[in-house]
Design a protein around this motif. Structure first.
Motif, PDB file in Angstrom:
ATOM      1  N   PRO A   1     -29.154  -6.770 -59.656  1.00  9.39           N
ATOM      2  CA  PRO A   1     -28.242  -7.914 -59.881  1.00  9.39           C
ATOM      3  C   PRO A   1     -27.244  -7.687 -61.011  1.00  9.39           C
ATOM      4  CG  PRO A   1     -30.520  -8.654 -59.752  1.00  9.39           C
ATOM      5  CD  PRO A   1     -30.549  -7.172 -59.724  1.00  9.39           C
ATOM      6  N   SER A   2     -27.526  -6.748 -61.933  1.00  8.38           N
ATOM      7  CA  SER A   2     -26.595  -6.528 -63.039  1.00  8.38           C
ATOM      8  C   SER A   2     -25.381  -5.693 -62.620  1.00  8.38           C
ATOM      9  CB  SER A   2     -27.318  -5.831 -64.195  1.00  8.38           C
ATOM     10  OG  SER A   2     -27.778  -4.557 -63.775  1.00  8.38           O
ATOM     11  N   TYR A   3     -25.418  -5.042 -61.455  1.00 12.93           N
ATOM     12  CA  TYR A   3     -24.279  -4.250 -60.984  1.00 12.93           C
ATOM     13  C   TYR A   3     -23.172  -5.181 -60.512  1.00 12.93           C
ATOM     14  CZ  TYR A   3     -26.692   0.275 -60.834  1.00 12.93           C
ATOM     15  OH  TYR A   3     -27.335   1.439 -61.166  1.00 12.93           O
ATOM     16  N   PRO A   4     -21.914  -4.802 -60.769  1.00 13.38           N
ATOM     17  CA  PRO A   4     -20.831  -5.636 -60.222  1.00 13.38           C
ATOM     18  C   PRO A   4     -20.722  -5.405 -58.717  1.00 13.38           C
ATOM     19  CG  PRO A   4     -19.922  -3.743 -61.367  1.00 13.38           C
ATOM     20  CD  PRO A   4     -21.411  -3.723 -61.609  1.00 13.38           C
ATOM     21  N   PRO A   5     -20.209  -6.371 -57.985  1.00 15.73           N
ATOM     22  CA  PRO A   5     -20.066  -6.173 -56.534  1.00 15.73           C
ATOM     23  C   PRO A   5     -19.018  -5.099 -56.257  1.00 15.73           C
ATOM     24  CG  PRO A   5     -19.032  -8.222 -57.205  1.00 15.73           C
ATOM     25  CD  PRO A   5     -19.759  -7.687 -58.412  1.00 15.73           C
ATOM     26  N   PRO A   6     -19.145  -4.378 -55.141  1.00 20.16           N
ATOM     27  CA  PRO A   6     -18.151  -3.347 -54.815  1.00 20.16           C
ATOM     28  C   PRO A   6     -16.791  -3.964 -54.549  1.00 20.16           C
ATOM     29  CG  PRO A   6     -19.682  -3.654 -53.011  1.00 20.16           C
ATOM     30  CD  PRO A   6     -20.191  -4.480 -54.144  1.00 20.16           C
ATOM     31  N   ARG A   7     -15.738  -3.214 -54.948  1.00 25.26           N
ATOM     32  CA  ARG A   7     -14.383  -3.703 -54.745  1.00 25.26           C
ATOM     33  C   ARG A   7     -13.872  -3.262 -53.379  1.00 25.26           C
ATOM     34  NH1 ARG A   7     -11.205  -1.467 -59.660  1.00 25.26           N
ATOM     35  NH2 ARG A   7     -12.660   0.220 -59.324  1.00 25.26           N
ATOM     36  N   PRO A   8     -13.130  -4.110 -52.706  1.00 25.81           N
ATOM     37  CA  PRO A   8     -12.519  -3.685 -51.436  1.00 25.81           C
ATOM     38  C   PRO A   8     -11.408  -2.689 -51.716  1.00 25.81           C
ATOM     39  CG  PRO A   8     -11.808  -5.898 -52.006  1.00 25.81           C
ATOM     40  CD  PRO A   8     -12.849  -5.505 -53.017  1.00 25.81           C
ATOM     41  N   PRO A   9     -11.027  -1.862 -50.719  1.00 26.74           N
ATOM     42  CA  PRO A   9      -9.949  -0.891 -50.924  1.00 26.74           C
ATOM     43  C   PRO A   9      -8.631  -1.604 -51.188  1.00 26.74           C
ATOM     44  CG  PRO A   9     -10.597  -0.959 -48.619  1.00 26.74           C
ATOM     45  CD  PRO A   9     -11.571  -1.807 -49.379  1.00 26.74           C
ATOM     46  N   PRO A  10      -7.711  -0.938 -51.896  1.00 26.95           N
ATOM     47  CA  PRO A  10      -6.422  -1.579 -52.183  1.00 26.95           C
ATOM     48  C   PRO A  10      -5.612  -1.796 -50.912  1.00 26.95           C
ATOM     49  CG  PRO A  10      -6.417   0.713 -52.871  1.00 26.95           C
ATOM     50  CD  PRO A  10      -7.822   0.389 -52.471  1.00 26.95           C
ATOM     51  N   LEU A  11      -4.804  -2.812 -50.945  1.00 28.73           N
ATOM     52  CA  LEU A  11      -3.966  -3.129 -49.795  1.00 28.73           C
ATOM     53  C   LEU A  11      -2.843  -2.111 -49.676  1.00 28.73           C
ATOM     54  CD1 LEU A  11      -3.712  -6.993 -50.189  1.00 28.73           C
ATOM     55  CD2 LEU A  11      -5.142  -5.717 -48.620  1.00 28.73           C
ATOM     56  N   GLY A  12      -2.425  -1.847 -48.468  1.00 28.42           N
ATOM     57  CA  GLY A  12      -1.335  -0.918 -48.231  1.00 28.42           C
ATOM     58  C   GLY A  12      -1.791   0.476 -47.859  1.00 28.42           C
ATOM     59  N   PHE A  13      -3.062   0.800 -48.051  1.00 25.84           N
ATOM     60  CA  PHE A  13      -3.591   2.108 -47.678  1.00 25.84           C
ATOM     61  C   PHE A  13      -4.390   1.970 -46.394  1.00 25.84           C
ATOM     62  CE2 PHE A  13      -3.074   2.680 -52.269  1.00 25.84           C
ATOM     63  CZ  PHE A  13      -2.383   3.867 -52.273  1.00 25.84           C
ATOM     64  N   PRO A  14      -4.260   2.924 -45.486  1.00 33.04           N
ATOM     65  CA  PRO A  14      -5.070   2.844 -44.263  1.00 33.04           C
ATOM     66  C   PRO A  14      -6.537   3.116 -44.596  1.00 33.04           C
ATOM     67  CG  PRO A  14      -3.832   4.887 -44.308  1.00 33.04           C
ATOM     68  CD  PRO A  14      -3.382   4.082 -45.486  1.00 33.04           C
ATOM     69  N   PRO A  15      -7.447   2.600 -43.784  1.00 30.62           N
ATOM     70  CA  PRO A  15      -8.864   2.886 -44.009  1.00 30.62           C
ATOM     71  C   PRO A  15      -9.128   4.385 -43.902  1.00 30.62           C
ATOM     72  CG  PRO A  15      -8.579   1.166 -42.359  1.00 30.62           C
ATOM     73  CD  PRO A  15      -7.225   1.690 -42.684  1.00 30.62           C
ATOM     74  N   PRO A  16     -10.178   4.897 -44.573  1.00 30.52           N
ATOM     75  CA  PRO A  16     -10.422   6.343 -44.578  1.00 30.52           C
ATOM     76  C   PRO A  16     -10.605   6.938 -43.192  1.00 30.52           C
ATOM     77  CG  PRO A  16     -11.891   5.216 -46.113  1.00 30.52           C
ATOM     78  CD  PRO A  16     -11.133   4.177 -45.385  1.00 30.52           C
ATOM     79  N   HIS A  17     -11.159   6.204 -42.253  1.00 30.96           N
ATOM     80  CA  HIS A  17     -11.375   6.774 -40.927  1.00 30.96           C
ATOM     81  C   HIS A  17     -10.100   6.794 -40.089  1.00 30.96           C
ATOM     82  CE1 HIS A  17     -12.149   2.442 -40.563  1.00 30.96           C
ATOM     83  NE2 HIS A  17     -11.705   2.552 -39.330  1.00 30.96           N
ATOM     84  N   HIS A  18      -9.009   6.226 -40.581  1.00 33.00           N
ATOM     85  CA  HIS A  18      -7.745   6.251 -39.846  1.00 33.00           C
ATOM     86  C   HIS A  18      -6.730   7.205 -40.467  1.00 33.00           C
ATOM     87  CE1 HIS A  18      -8.535   3.053 -37.009  1.00 33.00           C
ATOM     88  NE2 HIS A  18      -9.049   2.335 -37.987  1.00 33.00           N
ATOM     89  N   ARG A  19      -7.035   7.834 -41.579  1.00 32.91           N
ATOM     90  CA  ARG A  19      -6.048   8.658 -42.272  1.00 32.91           C
ATOM     91  C   ARG A  19      -5.686   9.910 -41.487  1.00 32.91           C
ATOM     92  NH1 ARG A  19      -8.704   7.882 -48.047  1.00 32.91           N
ATOM     93  NH2 ARG A  19      -7.911   5.808 -48.421  1.00 32.91           N
TER      94      ARG A  19
END
Length: 126
Positions: free
Chosen positions: A19-37
């Motif tokens: 619970p002390s870990y921060p939640p993961p951040r979503p990828p920045p907008l404007g970049f394609p997802p890694p599986h589409h690069r």
């Protein structure tokens, strides 16, 4: 759903951590997802339905120059196989003809091994 990540707002990952870990951040907008690069883009379906072909006919009766050299190599003593191997290594080839050139290269290697074994079969080296 009683996952710890759902309560904190970051419940889209598989490992939420303590619970002390921060939640993961979503990828920045404007970049394609890694599986589409690096994805390959296919031609639209309407081109195939309309009968539009982007490639011309292959040379040598439609089988390509690589396969032509491979077949002729059986009759002309493996010399065309060496030509196909040199063309594969030293020039730019069409992706449709590459399997024929690879077959020529493999046949040239096997022919070279057979010639070496045949030439040294009678030699008694001590």
């Amino acid at each position: 759903m009683s996952a710890a990540g759902d309560k904190e707002g970051g419940g889209y990952g598989t490992f939420q951590g303590p619970p002390s870990y921060p939640p993961p951040r979503p990828p920045p907008l404007g970049f394609p997802p890694p599986h589409h690069r690096a994805a390959y883009h296919n031609a639209p379906a309407r081109d195939y339905e309309a009968g539009v072909r982007s490639h011309g006919r292959l040379p040598c009766c439609g089988i390509g120059f690589g396969w032509f050299l491979f077949i002729i190599g059986f009759f002309l003593g493996a010399i065309p196989w060496y030509v196909g191997a040199i063309l594969l290594c030293c020039s730019r080839v069409d992706h449709r003809e590459k399997p024929g050139y690879v077959a020529c290269t493999l046949a040239a290697v096997l022919a070279t091994i057979a010639v070496i074994i045949g030439a040294t079969a009678g030699a008694h080296v001590y």
